[in-house]
Design an enzyme around this catalytic site. Structure first.
Site, PDB file in Angstrom:
ATOM      1  N   GLU A  40     -10.090  -2.387   5.591  1.00  0.00           N
ATOM      2  CA  GLU A  40     -10.710  -1.748   6.996  1.00  0.00           C
ATOM      3  C   GLU A  40     -11.755  -3.010   7.144  1.00  0.00           C
ATOM      4  O   GLU A  40     -12.184  -3.236   5.454  1.00  0.00           O
ATOM      5  CB  GLU A  40     -11.333  -0.694   6.464  1.00  0.00           C
ATOM      6  CG  GLU A  40     -10.224   0.595   6.660  1.00  0.00           C
ATOM      7  CD  GLU A  40      -8.802   0.842   8.196  1.00  0.00           C
ATOM      8  OE1 GLU A  40      -9.384  -0.313   8.787  1.00  0.00           O
ATOM      9  OE2 GLU A  40      -8.147   1.795   7.736  1.00  0.00           O
ATOM     10  N   HIS A  51      -7.696  -4.863  10.063  1.00  0.00           N
ATOM     11  CA  HIS A  51      -7.790  -4.459   9.022  1.00  0.00           C
ATOM     12  C   HIS A  51      -5.988  -5.253   8.007  1.00  0.00           C
ATOM     13  O   HIS A  51      -5.136  -5.895   9.507  1.00  0.00           O
ATOM     14  CB  HIS A  51      -7.007  -2.455   8.370  1.00  0.00           C
ATOM     15  CG  HIS A  51      -6.314  -2.002   8.762  1.00  0.00           C
ATOM     16  ND1 HIS A  51      -6.132  -0.901   9.666  1.00  0.00           N
ATOM     17  CD2 HIS A  51      -4.908  -2.630   8.798  1.00  0.00           C
ATOM     18  CE1 HIS A  51      -4.890  -1.027  10.017  1.00  0.00           C
ATOM     19  NE2 HIS A  51      -4.289  -1.592   9.705  1.00  0.00           N
ATOM     20  N   ASP A  79       0.628  -0.873  -0.082  1.00  0.00           N
ATOM     21  CA  ASP A  79       0.039   0.305   0.104  1.00  0.00           C
ATOM     22  C   ASP A  79       1.036   1.206   0.507  1.00  0.00           C
ATOM     23  O   ASP A  79       2.439   1.553   0.159  1.00  0.00           O
ATOM     24  CB  ASP A  79      -0.927   0.129   1.512  1.00  0.00           C
ATOM     25  CG  ASP A  79       0.287  -0.376   2.582  1.00  0.00           C
ATOM     26  OD1 ASP A  79       0.854  -0.334   2.390  1.00  0.00           O
ATOM     27  OD2 ASP A  79      -1.482  -0.596   3.523  1.00  0.00           O
ATOM     28  N   ASP A 127      -7.631  -3.205  14.163  1.00  0.00           N
ATOM     29  CA  ASP A 127      -9.198  -3.545  13.418  1.00  0.00           C
ATOM     30  C   ASP A 127      -8.999  -4.589  12.939  1.00  0.00           C
ATOM     31  O   ASP A 127     -10.248  -5.040  12.404  1.00  0.00           O
ATOM     32  CB  ASP A 127      -9.883  -2.016  13.278  1.00  0.00           C
ATOM     33  CG  ASP A 127      -9.342  -1.419  11.803  1.00  0.00           C
ATOM     34  OD1 ASP A 127      -7.974  -2.556  11.179  1.00  0.00           O
ATOM     35  OD2 ASP A 127      -9.926  -0.966  11.724  1.00  0.00           O
TER      36      ASP A 127
END
Ligand code: PGA
Length: 239
Positions: free
Chosen positions: A141, A136, A66, A134
């Protein structure tokens, strides 16, 4: 999915050795690389191995997961800068063989070609991953479709908060990123996920006990045939 609990140092050595072993067997292998604080120890061990002649990256190809949208590769907060600084500048890799999604210019054109480019390069042999609190992986996400390829993603509030430590203020953290999708990640032949520290314990517990759900993106890894999770005692899942 296999989970290995050991010290962070031992995990960094074992994972670097797996990568070195692959390169020594297949000099033109394809590595999927991650940023963040988690893989830094592995990268340091790879730099040491390159410097002492244990491995050569001359023919290795890399694809990063990313990049923040809007940051030039020369920006100190960009993931291109991170990779150059923490790995590529210190090993004998050909920079033309290193790929980080572009977050500027014709980034959409770059996105459209990224997955094909990985495929044409032979596909990822080993994908290194961290995990967000979370759940991810990369910037996928909660709610990201499992069939997603490389795309532009909105960062969750919790991710912006978690990543603010790398910036001088939370307002500077980009709110969007270009990220390989969950399907792009699942296409890798082998996946190694690293997680260290007690702030990752909850996510690792959920991952190792959990069911596959888009609410917890990393859970898709349960369906992959070759995933190893390396955790230290602090991040080890609750029994
Ligand atoms: P970290 O980030 O390595 O900085 O903890 C991991 C992630 O958000 O994927």
């Amino acid at each position: 999915m296999k989970t290995k609990v050991m010290s962070k140092d031992a995990a960094n050595i074992e994972v670097a050795d797996i990568i070195i072993g692959l390169i020594n067997e297949k000099s033109d292998c394809v590595l999927g690389l991650a940023t963040g604080s988690t893989p830094l120890g592995v990268y340091k061990n790879l730099v040491d191995a390159s410097k002492t002649g244990k491995v050569s990256f001359k023919n290795v190809k890399t694809f990063n997961l990313d990049e923040y949208l809007g940051l030039e590769g020369t920006d100190k907060h960009s993931y291109r800068y991170f990779m150059n600084h923490n790995l590529f500048d210190s090993i004998d890799i050909d920079k033309n063989n290193t790929h980080v999604p572009s977050g500027v210019g014709d980034y959409q054109g770059h996105i459209n070609k990224y997955d094909d480019h990985i495929k044409e390069s032979g596909g990822i042999d080993i994908q290194i991953l961290g995990i967000g609190t979370d759940g991810h992986i990369a910037f996928n996400e909660p709610g990201t479709p499992f069939d997603s390829l490389t795309h532009v993603a909105d960062l969750a509030e919790s991710t912006i908060r978690d990543n603010a430590r790398f910036f001088s203020s939370i307002d500077e953290v980009p709110t969007k990123a270009v990220t390989m999708g969950l399907k792009s990640i699942m296409n890798a032949r082998k996946i190694i996920l690293l997680a260290f520290g007690d702030n990752k314990k909850e996510a690792i517990t959920r991952l190792t006990k959990g069911t596959v759900s888009v609410d917890f993106p990393a859970s898709i890894l349960i369906n992959h045939p070759d995933v190893t999770i390396y955790v230290d005692e602090e991040a080890a899942p609750n029994k």
